[in-house]
Write a protein that holds these residues in place. Structure first.
Motif, mmCIF file in Angstrom:
data_model
loop_
_atom_site.group_PDB
_atom_site.id
_atom_site.type_symbol
_atom_site.label_atom_id
_atom_site.label_comp_id
_atom_site.label_asym_id
_atom_site.label_seq_id
_atom_site.Cartn_x
_atom_site.Cartn_y
_atom_site.Cartn_z
ATOM 1 N N GLU A 12 10.949 2.985 -8.536
ATOM 2 C CA GLU A 12 9.978 2.092 -7.900
ATOM 3 C C GLU A 12 10.631 1.276 -6.787
ATOM 4 O OE1 GLU A 12 10.269 2.519 -11.116
ATOM 5 O OE2 GLU A 12 8.280 3.161 -11.829
ATOM 6 N N ALA A 13 11.852 0.847 -7.013
ATOM 7 C CA ALA A 13 12.534 0.069 -5.974
ATOM 8 C C ALA A 13 12.819 0.926 -4.748
ATOM 9 C CB ALA A 13 13.837 -0.514 -6.524
ATOM 10 N N ARG A 14 13.177 2.177 -4.998
ATOM 11 C CA ARG A 14 13.427 3.076 -3.871
ATOM 12 C C ARG A 14 12.132 3.339 -3.098
ATOM 13 N NH1 ARG A 14 18.012 6.338 -4.114
ATOM 14 N NH2 ARG A 14 16.842 8.253 -3.703
ATOM 15 N N CYS A 15 11.029 3.416 -3.797
ATOM 16 C CA CYS A 15 9.733 3.608 -3.120
ATOM 17 C C CYS A 15 9.369 2.362 -2.306
ATOM 18 C CB CYS A 15 8.638 3.908 -4.142
ATOM 19 S SG CYS A 15 8.869 5.488 -4.991
ATOM 20 N N SER A 16 9.619 1.203 -2.866
ATOM 21 C CA SER A 16 9.324 -0.028 -2.144
ATOM 22 C C SER A 16 10.204 -0.135 -0.903
ATOM 23 C CB SER A 16 9.540 -1.227 -3.073
ATOM 24 O OG SER A 16 9.359 -2.445 -2.392
ATOM 25 N N ILE A 27 0.833 -1.208 0.000
ATOM 26 C CA ILE A 27 0.000 0.000 0.000
ATOM 27 C C ILE A 27 0.869 1.259 0.000
ATOM 28 C CG2 ILE A 27 -1.541 1.363 1.480
ATOM 29 C CD1 ILE A 27 -2.915 -1.298 2.247
ATOM 30 N N LEU A 28 1.831 1.290 0.877
ATOM 31 C CA LEU A 28 2.674 2.480 1.009
ATOM 32 C C LEU A 28 3.541 2.701 -0.223
ATOM 33 C CD1 LEU A 28 3.668 1.988 4.750
ATOM 34 C CD2 LEU A 28 2.437 3.975 3.840
ATOM 35 N N ALA A 29 4.042 1.619 -0.792
ATOM 36 C CA ALA A 29 4.903 1.764 -1.976
ATOM 37 C C ALA A 29 4.127 2.409 -3.114
ATOM 38 C CB ALA A 29 5.442 0.395 -2.391
ATOM 39 N N TYR A 30 2.887 2.011 -3.254
ATOM 40 C CA TYR A 30 2.045 2.572 -4.321
ATOM 41 C C TYR A 30 1.863 4.079 -4.132
ATOM 42 C CZ TYR A 30 -2.104 3.041 -7.331
ATOM 43 O OH TYR A 30 -2.997 3.406 -8.302
ATOM 44 N N ILE A 31 1.563 4.477 -2.919
ATOM 45 C CA ILE A 31 1.308 5.888 -2.631
ATOM 46 C C ILE A 31 2.582 6.722 -2.800
ATOM 47 C CG2 ILE A 31 0.700 7.503 -0.781
ATOM 48 C CD1 ILE A 31 -1.226 5.316 0.277
ATOM 49 N N ILE A 32 3.670 6.233 -2.236
ATOM 50 C CA ILE A 32 4.928 6.970 -2.353
ATOM 51 C C ILE A 32 5.326 7.135 -3.824
ATOM 52 C CG2 ILE A 32 7.409 6.932 -1.782
ATOM 53 C CD1 ILE A 32 6.607 5.278 0.735
ATOM 54 N N ASN A 73 5.725 3.925 -12.760
ATOM 55 C CA ASN A 73 4.858 2.762 -12.601
ATOM 56 C C ASN A 73 4.579 2.459 -11.130
ATOM 57 O OD1 ASN A 73 3.497 0.366 -12.746
ATOM 58 N ND2 ASN A 73 4.930 -0.623 -14.156
ATOM 59 N N PRO A 74 3.639 3.172 -10.543
ATOM 60 C CA PRO A 74 3.331 2.955 -9.117
ATOM 61 C C PRO A 74 2.870 1.525 -8.833
ATOM 62 C CG PRO A 74 2.356 5.002 -9.890
ATOM 63 C CD PRO A 74 2.874 4.298 -11.111
ATOM 64 N N GLU A 75 2.193 0.898 -9.791
ATOM 65 C CA GLU A 75 1.745 -0.471 -9.555
ATOM 66 C C GLU A 75 2.940 -1.421 -9.435
ATOM 67 O OE1 GLU A 75 -0.180 -0.021 -13.022
ATOM 68 O OE2 GLU A 75 -2.129 0.596 -12.213
ATOM 69 N N ARG A 76 3.995 -1.103 -10.141
ATOM 70 C CA ARG A 76 5.194 -1.935 -9.982
ATOM 71 C C ARG A 76 5.781 -1.757 -8.577
ATOM 72 N NH1 ARG A 76 7.875 -5.449 -12.760
ATOM 73 N NH2 ARG A 76 10.030 -5.903 -12.180
ATOM 74 N N ALA A 77 5.761 -0.547 -8.098
ATOM 75 C CA ALA A 77 6.244 -0.309 -6.733
ATOM 76 C C ALA A 77 5.430 -1.145 -5.737
ATOM 77 C CB ALA A 77 6.164 1.176 -6.392
ATOM 78 N N ALA A 78 4.125 -1.155 -5.897
ATOM 79 C CA ALA A 78 3.276 -1.956 -5.009
ATOM 80 C C ALA A 78 3.630 -3.426 -5.112
ATOM 81 C CB ALA A 78 1.797 -1.744 -5.363
ATOM 82 N N THR A 79 3.849 -3.872 -6.337
ATOM 83 C CA THR A 79 4.150 -5.286 -6.548
ATOM 84 C C THR A 79 5.511 -5.653 -5.968
ATOM 85 O OG1 THR A 79 2.839 -5.089 -8.576
ATOM 86 C CG2 THR A 79 4.126 -7.097 -8.290
#
Lengths: 203, 203, 203, 203, 203, 203
Positions: free
Chosen positions: D131-135, D47-52, D60-66
């Motif tokens: 995305e990896a940094r967001c995750s 959840i947080l990865a997507y938002i960040i 690609n926020p969905e990739r961050a979530a994944t």
């Protein structure tokens, strides 16, 4: 027919066992890990309703206790819905649910149980019995006591439960008991006893 | 003085909260992880006592329910002692314990609660009230139902509980209900309901 | 303003923590002690949705995963309502709830999250995206897998969950995976691995 | 072959269920009783990865979530190793473990999942995707939020978790969100809502 | 200096409390909910080691018990690593870990505790003491007994634990006791006792 | 005969497993949710008894550890009775209970175990061995340490346990260690270690 009625009672009794596995979910919002079950709550509601009814001079304190014991039986099918949830969930009336729950019971039993839920649910109305008002206050007071107990166990979110419960009490005895519950520490019963004996320790 | 009495009630009410944290320890011998609390047990005892009393034609089913609610309050101080333990532990009479537990309560409340425990404890004697016999059977039947529920959850040691409880029932209704509880699966209430609706699933 | 938005995100993130403390209550009917949380369920839904979407040839498997992760966020306010409960409780649409939940979020975030819930909820409609259908099936399959796991741990009431979930699958991959999950034992992953290594024991 | 692939997926899906039963063991050092599972953690990481990612303007926020959903899948075989443990335990690289875990999966699925773990693990390197940094930051922020929640439930050892997580954040949004999480009380979401409605109580 | 040594002992004693909160994680793979702690395991290892040592005619049965009590103390820092995990995790030698754990202890205490871990770890070597071999078998036998107990509680994945433990026993007494543990039902102790007394029930 | 003796040992070993499922009930009065088991307690008693005995210069520290491991075995049949309960419950002497518990054991084993309980129980008498006095103090110190740990987890009722345990210590080392346990924070072992390493965080 009687057999069938008894089978219906067994089914109903198993259904009420659901309350042993249903958490009081308002406490989950407040980050109480593994909060009490609805059964645990209902048990002390029965105890408190009986005591309040005696002090209020109610004609039938045992009825007050019985109202307390049965008042949450509809939650087997409704779940336990907290203040947030209730803004998004429209539940059937408990009086309706208990009719369905008791449909397989022998008539006399079904009627008696339905009357209990009806009476408890009318507790705020103009025709409320004194026993229903005592059961209502017992419901709120158990929540207040439990919140104080969780506070004693460390939780820091309990004040709002305590305040809300205090404000919702209906009877003079309930209100006085709410104040007393604030003044008394949940540990008093064993601390004072242990002090008198001389040791609070473990074996 | 009244204030003092209310303080005493609050202390007593916190003491009864102990039952929410007291495990039914016979089930621990039988390797049930985290068995039900004494409060959870007592709650369904109240429900069952009320129903049995109606079917037995007892004059006061609400008293039977109230007996069920209060009968284990002495366990706050006695603990919950199973069949093995009872051979090594001599416990004070519950009638004695409840006197100590209620010593700070206003007189009318103390007398009423003591009378409840006295009446329940006399359930096997020649002068037992019908309500006490119903409360006794409710105590045994909740254990039988719970054992069936744990069996349904996987436990393989429940038969001895079921047999013992069946054999200890006193009233005709209690005995019939015991048989019905064997014939009915603990899942019937929600399985039949779900089947009628069309889906037993999760959201 | 941004600060305010970040404060709103923190509040929202704490709200989603509620799902860590919310039990999947259909399993409570079935006498699973301490069943999984909605968070635990949602996590494997995300995993499964991603895999199904790849096999279904969906354009955006990561979106399917994200749909799975977010689809139960409205349960923070709706609770987890099982098949029995849903007959007595009328819940607000998840699409409505997520709007309230996201009202304090920065606009772009709020819009994105609302779109996720909207898309997942449309999974059975004629305009459903393939990703939504994959997320739907993942939701059902996690329940099937979990029921098989509880069965493996001893519970005897799981068959109805398994059957219902199997019947609710929408995609070809979902249906095949449902069959595969029946053929594979939940212990296979560590049993086969341990057998290859030579010891399944504890240290 | 496809059948075989599906059987492999079922085995893999059961393996990921292990995370529902794996405690976050850093919290056990800190005397949190029954801390959250790795699944519960991973869910909010998603959840947080997507938002960040949205706020960071990631493509690609969905990739961050994944990434967030899958990043701890190797812990099925590595366990959850806290800061003390990591000084005594040399674990295989997650990239290596995920290869073994996915060896029975259809090639496209295996490749996709391996790429997710590889990308997340590269989050601190010079070629890290946004995305990896967001995750990565979502992983730290869920821990910070959870520590604040345990603190709110009473635990007194959480400050070191909070400080460490704050210091480990990589993205501007992550850092701001960390600050916001300190300013916002974990109870805000339901307290403010209840206050607006007028009652925070239990039923 | 002594003060400092005592402070070191207190720190060490708090560290060993970690084992009360560390789950035996091989059982988590096998879907045992909330499995026993390493402390609980170690306690019965101490009991069994003492008994086996007497029957093996070991010179010092108390040393065998003490080996059992201390053998898992390094797990405070290593975690409890199951058969799957051990293929991906290279742990420091317990003999190395216990040196770090005892570095603040007074010299005599440190030396004594290190010698215990060293002796236990040498249990399979040519110079193993008989006490170490008894402690080793106690470790395996507690796992076997526990697996049988979980099986009795419903779990269906225990056979592999039982078989592996049986095959790993070193001493003649250990092997015979393993067979005896298969023949005896975990419920025998209370079932036979209750049968002799006349009631296995609950109060 | 030997076979029979081994069968007796297996039965006895299963009986001692009861302590893994027996809560330390003094902590339940104090509103500790799911307190430690008697096994968990006994394990650290063994550890502490060994250390105290070394510092006291006792001839046989391993015997002190063994006394600690076995001292609560009679609680399988007596339950764990707290300070309140002990005023209402007269328990058989542990020396008597252990005789019954060991009646099926081979003679040498039975005699050895009975001697352990006898020696521990004599710890306050004029003929107490130094090892028994060390085991006694270890029993009290584990309770003190555990109370400090629960306090650290949030509980507010622990001071009375701490004070009582401090006052009950018999040996000079026990008394000094009690003071040290007050000065040392339960988190010191991992906080200092993590600080030295540079990160106390979770993965």
């Amino acid at each position: 027919m009687l057999d069938n009625g008894l089978r219906g009672i067994a089914i109903f009794a198993y259904e009420t066992g659901r309350l042993k596995r249903l958490a009081r979910d308002g406490f989950e919002n407040a980050i109480v890990a593994n909060p009490e079950s609805v059964s645990e709550h209902s048990h002390r509601v029965g105890i408190l309703a009986y005591i309040i009814a005696i002090l209020e001079g109610a004609p039938n304190p045992e009825r007050a206790a019985t109202l307390g014991v049965f008042h949450d039986v509809p939650e087997c099918r409704l779940g336990d819905n907290n203040a947030v949830t209730r803004n998004y969930v429209k539940t059937a009336d408990p009086q309706k649910v208990i009719r369905d729950q008791t449909e397989r019971l022998p008539g006399s039993v079904a009627e008696s149980i339905r009357a209990l839920v009806d009476e408890h649910e009318s507790c705020k109305g103009p025709d409320a019995t004194l026993e229903a008002r005592c059961s209502h206050d017992a419901d709120k007071l158990d929540c207040l006591l439990q919140a104080r107990e969780y506070e004693s166990a460390g939780n820091r979110n309990m004040q709002v439960f305590i305040d809300t419960m205090l404000n919702s009490l209906l009877t003079p005895t309930g209100k006085e008991l709410g104040q007393a519950a604030l003044e008394v520490d949940p540990a008093t019963w064993w601390l004072e006893f242990s002090a008198r004996i001389g040791s609070p320790g473990l074996s």
